[in-house]
Scaffold this motif. Structure first.
Motif, short mmCIF file in Angstrom:
data_model
loop_
_atom_site.label_atom_id
_atom_site.label_comp_id
_atom_site.label_asym_id
_atom_site.label_seq_id
_atom_site.Cartn_x
_atom_site.Cartn_y
_atom_site.Cartn_z
N ARG A 145 59.47 27.69 65.67
CA ARG A 145 59.40 27.77 64.20
C ARG A 145 58.76 26.52 63.61
NH1 ARG A 145 64.61 30.15 64.93
NH2 ARG A 145 65.61 28.12 64.53
N ALA A 146 59.13 25.35 64.12
CA ALA A 146 58.55 24.10 63.61
C ALA A 146 57.05 24.06 63.86
CB ALA A 146 59.24 22.90 64.27
N TYR A 147 56.65 24.46 65.05
CA TYR A 147 55.23 24.46 65.41
C TYR A 147 54.45 25.39 64.48
CZ TYR A 147 51.21 24.41 68.64
OH TYR A 147 49.96 24.26 69.20
N GLU A 148 54.97 26.57 64.26
CA GLU A 148 54.29 27.55 63.40
C GLU A 148 54.30 27.12 61.94
OE1 GLU A 148 56.26 31.19 64.37
OE2 GLU A 148 55.11 31.48 66.24
N ARG A 149 55.26 26.29 61.56
CA ARG A 149 55.35 25.78 60.19
C ARG A 149 54.37 24.64 59.95
NH1 ARG A 149 60.43 24.93 60.49
NH2 ARG A 149 60.53 22.64 60.45
N GLY A 150 53.74 24.14 61.01
CA GLY A 150 52.77 23.07 60.86
C GLY A 150 53.28 21.69 61.21
N VAL A 151 54.47 21.61 61.84
CA VAL A 151 54.91 20.32 62.38
C VAL A 151 54.02 19.99 63.57
CG1 VAL A 151 56.81 19.11 63.54
CG2 VAL A 151 57.28 20.62 61.59
N LEU A 152 53.53 18.77 63.63
CA LEU A 152 52.58 18.36 64.66
C LEU A 152 53.32 17.83 65.88
CD1 LEU A 152 49.99 16.52 62.38
CD2 LEU A 152 50.08 18.94 63.00
N PHE A 153 52.96 18.31 67.06
CA PHE A 153 53.60 17.90 68.30
C PHE A 153 52.79 16.75 68.91
CE2 PHE A 153 56.49 21.55 69.85
CZ PHE A 153 56.92 21.80 68.56
#
Length: 404
Positions: free
Chosen positions: A219-227
């Motif tokens: 969910r974080a990744y799809e929300r645009g949180v950068l890994f």
């Protein structure tokens, strides 16, 4: 206009075989047949923008290292200091910046004491002063590009995600991202990821301790949180990275978390970390983007490109093919099909001179493996210094008084 420098005949990343011209510290042209006052033949070499390491520690304190003795042989021209300094200690980082050849933008630690010690900087909530952080960022906007918050049990104690909430509040007020260090729970990883915003950065994204593989990570990744990789002493595990990549959670940026306890292993440097991500399943093009254009976009930096007018931060490489053993932070072994050997590093068009590193700080506990790696490094440096760098014939005139 006569170009100051031309790197001729190399393989320019993203362009193909071409020359790169530099004038007054900036990229003047990229193309065939360029001329200049100084021309260096780099045929057979790969030319990339100078690398941007999004997570390092070069400020004063427990974790800090000198960047220049590593930068000249690794192509890293921008070292983002990720939270070494807080509001109380930012002046010390300013002094570091004034005495190095590389670029050092910073992420302000939400804890005003920064990383003067090994850990625990956010156990006292009074250290996490939002108003002070906002004032500090606004006063030092030329230096500070975001906020750093370390969230793990040792660092925050009983405060859970409250330091992160305060870091987010300060960042929101100043229009900058937050980089969040994840580690051992509590607090739970899901609780951390749930409150991160688009454009915020989760570092140690393939941590073997936090194991960010569940629905909250997706969910974080799809929300645009950068890994961000943030390798460090314990923040990178091959099995976690491979699982993430296999399900489409590819790291946006690759960084080292290079500090006093990781520089002698398991990290060593950014080119070594890049080879590890190739071993984990990324392509060389993906890896180069993750250490150039992507970190520049993440923090609004001016580097990361060889476009005309960009700062002439340039790295020249030999790409060696073979089967090279690489090891993660948990002693898992993989093999990379390539490795990058730096031949020259330029910052603003100036060749970085060789500089030998200082001995490890007396408080750094070295393992037997790190001591052996340190001895090998010293031998490798002696051998490397016997091989001329690209353009090294002008060093005596360019740098008449290099620091020891």
């Amino acid at each position: 206009m006569i170009n100051d420098l031309v790197l001729a005949g190399g393989e320019v990343h993203g362009t193909g075989r071409a020359d790169v011209a530099v004038h007054e510290g900036r990229i003047a042209a990229v193309g065939p047949g360029l001329t200049g006052a100084v021309v260096h033949d780099v045929s057979g070499c790969l030319i990339t923008p100078g690398l941007i390491d999004l997570h390092t520690h070069v400020g004063p304190g427990y974790w800090g290292i000198e960047p220049d003795p590593v930068a000249w042989r690794t192509g890293v021209t921008t070292w983002v200091d990720a939270g070494s300094a807080g509001a109380y200690t930012l002046a010390g980082l300013r002094r570091v910046m004034s005495d190095v050849d590389v670029r050092v933008p910073a992420l302000l630690n939400i804890s005003a004491v920064g990383l003067a010690g090994r850990t625990g900087e956010s156990r006292d909530p009074a250290n996490c002063d939002v108003e002070l952080a906002v004032e500090t960022i606004r006063t030092h906007r030329d230096l500070i590009r975001g906020v750093k918050v370390r969230i793990d049990h040792e660092t925050v104690g009983a405060n859970g995600v409250e330091p992160l909430r305060r870091g987010l509040a300060a960042a929101e007020a100043c229009g900058v991202p937050v980089m969040v260090h994840i580690g051992t729970a509590p607090p739970a990883l899901d609780e951390i990821l749930a409150i991160m915003r688009q454009g915020d950065i989760v570092t140690h994204c393939a941590s073997g301790f936090a194991e960010p593989l569940g629905a909250a990570a997706r969910r974080a990744y799809e929300r645009g949180v950068l890994f961000d990789v943030g390798h460090g002493s314990g923040g990178f595990a091959f099995d976690v990275a491979e699982a993430q990549i296999g399900t489409g959670l590819r790291p946006y940026t690759i960084s080292t978390d290079l500090h006093a306890r990781s520089v002698h292993g398991p990290v060593f440097d950014l080119p070594t970390t890049m080879a590890k991500l190739v071993a984990a399943g990324l392509t060389l093009d993906e890896v180069i983007a993750a250490v150039t254009v992507h970190p520049a976009r993440a923090l609004g930096l001016t580097g990361g490109t060889l476009g005309v007018g960009a700062p002439a931060d340039i790295a020249v490489w030999k790409v060696e093919e073979g089967r090279f053993e690489v090891v993660d932070a948990h002693r898992q072994v993989r093999h990379s099909p390539l490795r990058l050997r730096n031949r020259a590093t330029y910052v603003g068009g100036r060749l970085l001179p060789p500089r030998l590193p200082a001995p490890p700080a007396p408080w750094v506990p070295l393992t037997d493996a790190q001591r052996a790696a340190l001895a090998r490094r010293d031998e490798d440096l002696r051998n490397l210094l016997a091989v001329p760098l690209v353009g090294a014939e002008g060093l005596a005139e360019q740098f008449p008084r290099p620091r020891p």
